[in-house]
Design an enzyme around this catalytic site. Structure first.
Site, PDB file in Angstrom:
ATOM      1  N   GLY A   1     -11.158   8.894   4.656  1.00  0.00           N
ATOM      2  CA  GLY A   1     -12.227   8.331   3.618  1.00  0.00           C
ATOM      3  C   GLY A   1     -13.723   8.925   3.791  1.00  0.00           C
ATOM      4  O   GLY A   1     -14.011  10.023   4.173  1.00  0.00           O
ATOM      5  N   TYR A   2     -14.650   7.754   3.932  1.00  0.00           N
ATOM      6  CA  TYR A   2     -16.011   7.856   4.096  1.00  0.00           C
ATOM      7  C   TYR A   2     -16.296   7.678   5.871  1.00  0.00           C
ATOM      8  O   TYR A   2     -17.546   7.678   6.129  1.00  0.00           O
ATOM      9  CB  TYR A   2     -16.784   6.783   3.586  1.00  0.00           C
ATOM     10  CG  TYR A   2     -16.630   6.786   2.092  1.00  0.00           C
ATOM     11  CD1 TYR A   2     -17.837   7.595   1.275  1.00  0.00           C
ATOM     12  CD2 TYR A   2     -15.530   6.210   1.354  1.00  0.00           C
ATOM     13  CE1 TYR A   2     -17.583   7.817  -0.046  1.00  0.00           C
ATOM     14  CE2 TYR A   2     -15.668   6.628  -0.161  1.00  0.00           C
ATOM     15  CZ  TYR A   2     -16.457   6.940  -0.786  1.00  0.00           C
ATOM     16  OH  TYR A   2     -16.396   7.260  -2.270  1.00  0.00           O
ATOM     17  N   ASP A   3     -15.261   7.553   6.654  1.00  0.00           N
ATOM     18  CA  ASP A   3     -15.655   7.405   8.052  1.00  0.00           C
ATOM     19  C   ASP A   3     -16.345   8.410   8.631  1.00  0.00           C
ATOM     20  O   ASP A   3     -17.286   8.142   9.425  1.00  0.00           O
ATOM     21  CB  ASP A   3     -14.119   7.755   8.856  1.00  0.00           C
ATOM     22  CG  ASP A   3     -13.262   6.396   8.809  1.00  0.00           C
ATOM     23  OD1 ASP A   3     -13.899   5.264   8.476  1.00  0.00           O
ATOM     24  OD2 ASP A   3     -12.265   6.161   8.982  1.00  0.00           O
TER      25      ASP A   3
ATOM     26  N   LYS B   1     -12.475   1.704  16.508  1.00  0.00           N
ATOM     27  CA  LYS B   1     -12.740   1.264  15.172  1.00  0.00           C
ATOM     28  C   LYS B   1     -12.117   0.065  14.749  1.00  0.00           C
ATOM     29  O   LYS B   1     -12.985  -0.851  13.874  1.00  0.00           O
ATOM     30  CB  LYS B   1     -12.169   2.621  14.293  1.00  0.00           C
ATOM     31  CG  LYS B   1     -12.610   2.275  12.770  1.00  0.00           C
ATOM     32  CD  LYS B   1     -11.879   3.096  11.775  1.00  0.00           C
ATOM     33  CE  LYS B   1     -11.774   2.800  10.381  1.00  0.00           C
ATOM     34  NZ  LYS B   1     -11.294   3.531   9.312  1.00  0.00           N
TER      35      LYS B   1
ATOM     36  N   ASP C   1      -7.996  -4.242  -0.821  1.00  0.00           N
ATOM     37  CA  ASP C   1      -8.970  -3.159  -1.563  1.00  0.00           C
ATOM     38  C   ASP C   1     -10.081  -3.323  -0.517  1.00  0.00           C
ATOM     39  O   ASP C   1     -10.532  -4.346  -0.352  1.00  0.00           O
ATOM     40  CB  ASP C   1      -9.116  -3.644  -2.669  1.00  0.00           C
ATOM     41  CG  ASP C   1      -9.514  -2.249  -3.909  1.00  0.00           C
ATOM     42  OD1 ASP C   1      -9.071  -1.266  -3.365  1.00  0.00           O
ATOM     43  OD2 ASP C   1     -10.021  -2.499  -4.840  1.00  0.00           O
TER      44      ASP C   1
ATOM     45  N   HIS D   1      -1.665   5.989   6.205  1.00  0.00           N
ATOM     46  CA  HIS D   1      -2.969   5.887   7.304  1.00  0.00           C
ATOM     47  C   HIS D   1      -3.187   4.494   7.293  1.00  0.00           C
ATOM     48  O   HIS D   1      -3.193   3.804   8.658  1.00  0.00           O
ATOM     49  CB  HIS D   1      -3.959   6.533   6.917  1.00  0.00           C
ATOM     50  CG  HIS D   1      -5.052   6.760   8.253  1.00  0.00           C
ATOM     51  ND1 HIS D   1      -5.178   7.887   9.051  1.00  0.00           N
ATOM     52  CD2 HIS D   1      -5.918   5.764   8.690  1.00  0.00           C
ATOM     53  CE1 HIS D   1      -6.157   7.610  10.012  1.00  0.00           C
ATOM     54  NE2 HIS D   1      -6.385   6.206   9.655  1.00  0.00           N
TER      55      HIS D   1
ATOM     56  N   THR E   1       0.823  -1.118   0.003  1.00  0.00           N
ATOM     57  CA  THR E   1      -0.035   0.076  -0.062  1.00  0.00           C
ATOM     58  C   THR E   1       0.889   1.448  -0.131  1.00  0.00           C
ATOM     59  O   THR E   1       1.989   1.342   0.679  1.00  0.00           O
ATOM     60  CB  THR E   1      -0.899   0.054   1.327  1.00  0.00           C
ATOM     61  OG1 THR E   1      -1.739   1.247   1.133  1.00  0.00           O
ATOM     62  CG2 THR E   1      -0.411   0.010   2.746  1.00  0.00           C
TER      63      THR E   1
ATOM     64  N   ASN F   1      -0.777   4.021   1.113  1.00  0.00           N
ATOM     65  CA  ASN F   1      -1.363   4.630   1.968  1.00  0.00           C
ATOM     66  C   ASN F   1      -0.914   4.711   3.329  1.00  0.00           C
ATOM     67  O   ASN F   1      -1.106   3.502   4.172  1.00  0.00           O
ATOM     68  CB  ASN F   1      -2.802   4.230   2.035  1.00  0.00           C
ATOM     69  CG  ASN F   1      -4.020   4.966   2.850  1.00  0.00           C
ATOM     70  OD1 ASN F   1      -3.523   5.680   3.780  1.00  0.00           O
ATOM     71  ND2 ASN F   1      -5.207   5.224   2.513  1.00  0.00           N
TER      72      ASN F   1
ATOM     73  N   ARG G   1     -11.445  -3.496   7.870  1.00  0.00           N
ATOM     74  CA  ARG G   1     -10.066  -4.007   7.717  1.00  0.00           C
ATOM     75  C   ARG G   1      -9.495  -4.807   9.018  1.00  0.00           C
ATOM     76  O   ARG G   1      -8.878  -5.867   8.909  1.00  0.00           O
ATOM     77  CB  ARG G   1      -9.283  -2.686   7.688  1.00  0.00           C
ATOM     78  CG  ARG G   1      -7.935  -3.078   6.959  1.00  0.00           C
ATOM     79  CD  ARG G   1      -7.143  -1.606   6.480  1.00  0.00           C
ATOM     80  NE  ARG G   1      -7.763  -0.590   6.705  1.00  0.00           N
ATOM     81  CZ  ARG G   1      -8.518   0.131   6.038  1.00  0.00           C
ATOM     82  NH1 ARG G   1      -8.912  -0.229   4.929  1.00  0.00           N
ATOM     83  NH2 ARG G   1      -9.393   1.234   6.353  1.00  0.00           N
TER      84      ARG G   1
HETATM   85  P1  IMP Z   1      -8.416   1.300  -0.140  1.00  0.00           P
HETATM   86  O1  IMP Z   1      -8.603   0.127  -1.179  1.00  0.00           O
HETATM   87  O2  IMP Z   1      -8.415   0.719   1.108  1.00  0.00           O
HETATM   88  O3  IMP Z   1      -7.556   2.385  -0.644  1.00  0.00           O
HETATM   89  O4  IMP Z   1     -10.044   2.161  -0.153  1.00  0.00           O
HETATM   90  C1  IMP Z   1     -10.665   2.654  -1.368  1.00  0.00           C
HETATM   91  C2  IMP Z   1     -11.177   3.546  -0.439  1.00  0.00           C
HETATM   92  O5  IMP Z   1     -12.335   3.378   0.230  1.00  0.00           O
HETATM   93  C3  IMP Z   1     -10.674   4.885  -0.041  1.00  0.00           C
HETATM   94  O6  IMP Z   1      -9.972   5.640  -0.498  1.00  0.00           O
HETATM   95  C4  IMP Z   1     -11.731   5.339   0.972  1.00  0.00           C
HETATM   96  O7  IMP Z   1     -12.173   6.371   0.220  1.00  0.00           O
HETATM   97  C5  IMP Z   1     -12.488   4.285   1.054  1.00  0.00           C
HETATM   98  N1  IMP Z   1     -12.266   3.444   2.396  1.00  0.00           N
HETATM   99  C6  IMP Z   1     -11.297   2.349   2.379  1.00  0.00           C
HETATM  100  N2  IMP Z   1     -11.151   2.014   3.880  1.00  0.00           N
HETATM  101  C7  IMP Z   1     -11.837   3.185   4.557  1.00  0.00           C
HETATM  102  C8  IMP Z   1     -12.150   3.310   6.000  1.00  0.00           C
HETATM  103  O8  IMP Z   1     -11.577   2.624   6.897  1.00  0.00           O
HETATM  104  N3  IMP Z   1     -12.941   4.327   6.407  1.00  0.00           N
HETATM  105  C9  IMP Z   1     -13.532   5.074   5.458  1.00  0.00           C
HETATM  106  N4  IMP Z   1     -13.169   5.120   4.086  1.00  0.00           N
HETATM  107  C10 IMP Z   1     -12.480   4.065   3.854  1.00  0.00           C
END
Ligand code: IMP
Length: 205
Positions: free
Chosen positions: A156-158, A178, A70, A13, A9, A11, A184
């Site tokens: 993100g959408y938290d 959380k 993902d 965070h 990743t 990311n 996750r």
């Molecule tokens: P990723 O695959 O983990 O990068 O997630 C794709 C997208 O889903 C992120 O860019 C966020 O917008 C959303 N997302 C993933 N995990 C979370 C979370 O734990 N909280 C809020 N939004 C999330």
């Protein structure tokens, strides 16, 4: 022996969230620690496909055991949207930049205006590549889309996700709270189970 895995990743965070969940149970290396600096591809139409695509690329680049995840927010009244498009929801609809959380939430709340059924779930798919063997696991948390954003933590959408049984959004919860119930967190626990199963000596028939 503690397993060691590269987490595919970019990311930071997510990296620290996953390290906090795993604690001393697994050593997690970042892409930088594995000597990888390139962007990872994410072009599949499914969460599982994207996780596999990223893990395969990292395994090929560094030859180490690794995993990739993902995640998608799947909203029932929107037919599972934004789903695999969660990070790019606004940009794919001409309403903001890629990975623009505020624009993504704004579009989601706009699409949910006047809709009574606000049920949704976060779903995480994880692809593990260990000793050349591929394994898929997932984690799900059910909940509701709030009427308006609340809370300052998380990402993100938290701020618009109310996990089942809670009157607080993910963004209003302490990170440990959380992680204990999140998509996750659950997917990571399933990842550990998969590793433990692989470590079991096979019983002779
Ligand atoms: P990723 O695959 O983990 O990068 O997630 C794709 C997208 O889903 C992120 O860019 C966020 O917008 C959303 N997302 C993933 N995990 C979370 C979370 O734990 N909280 C809020 N939004 C999330």
């Amino acid at each position: 022996m503690i397993p060691q895995l590269v987490f595919a990743t970019n990311n930071d965070h997510k990296l620290s969230e996953v390290r906090q969940i795993l604690g001393a149970r697994c050593r997690v290396l970042s892409l930088a620690e594995a000597g990888i600096s390139e962007e990872l591809p994410e072009t599949s139409p499914t969460l599982e496909g994207n996780a596999l695509q990223k893990a395969r690329r990292v395994a090929r680049l560094c030859g180490m055991d690794c995993f990739a995840d993902d995640t998608g927010l799947e909203v029932a009244a929107l037919g599972g949207e934004p789903g695999v498009m969660s990070a790019r929801y606004a940009s794919a609809n001409g309403a903001g930049g890629s990975h623009d959380s505020k624009a993504n939430m704004h579009l989601l709340l706009e699409r949910m205006a006047g809709i009574a059924d606000r049920s949704a779930r976060f779903r995480t798919a994880i692809a593990l590549i260990r000793g050349g063997k591929e394994t898929l696991v997932e984690g799900i948390v059910n909940g509701q889309i709030a009427e308006a954003p609340a809370g300052a933590d998380g990402f993100g959408y938290d701020p618009v996700f109310l996990p089942e049984g809670s009157c607080l959004t993910f963004a209003q919860m302490a990170p440990e709270a959380k992680n204990a119930i999140s998509h996750r967190g659950r997917a990571i626990e399933n990842l550990l189970h998969a590793i433990e199963n692989q470590n079991q000596p096979s019983t002779p028939i």
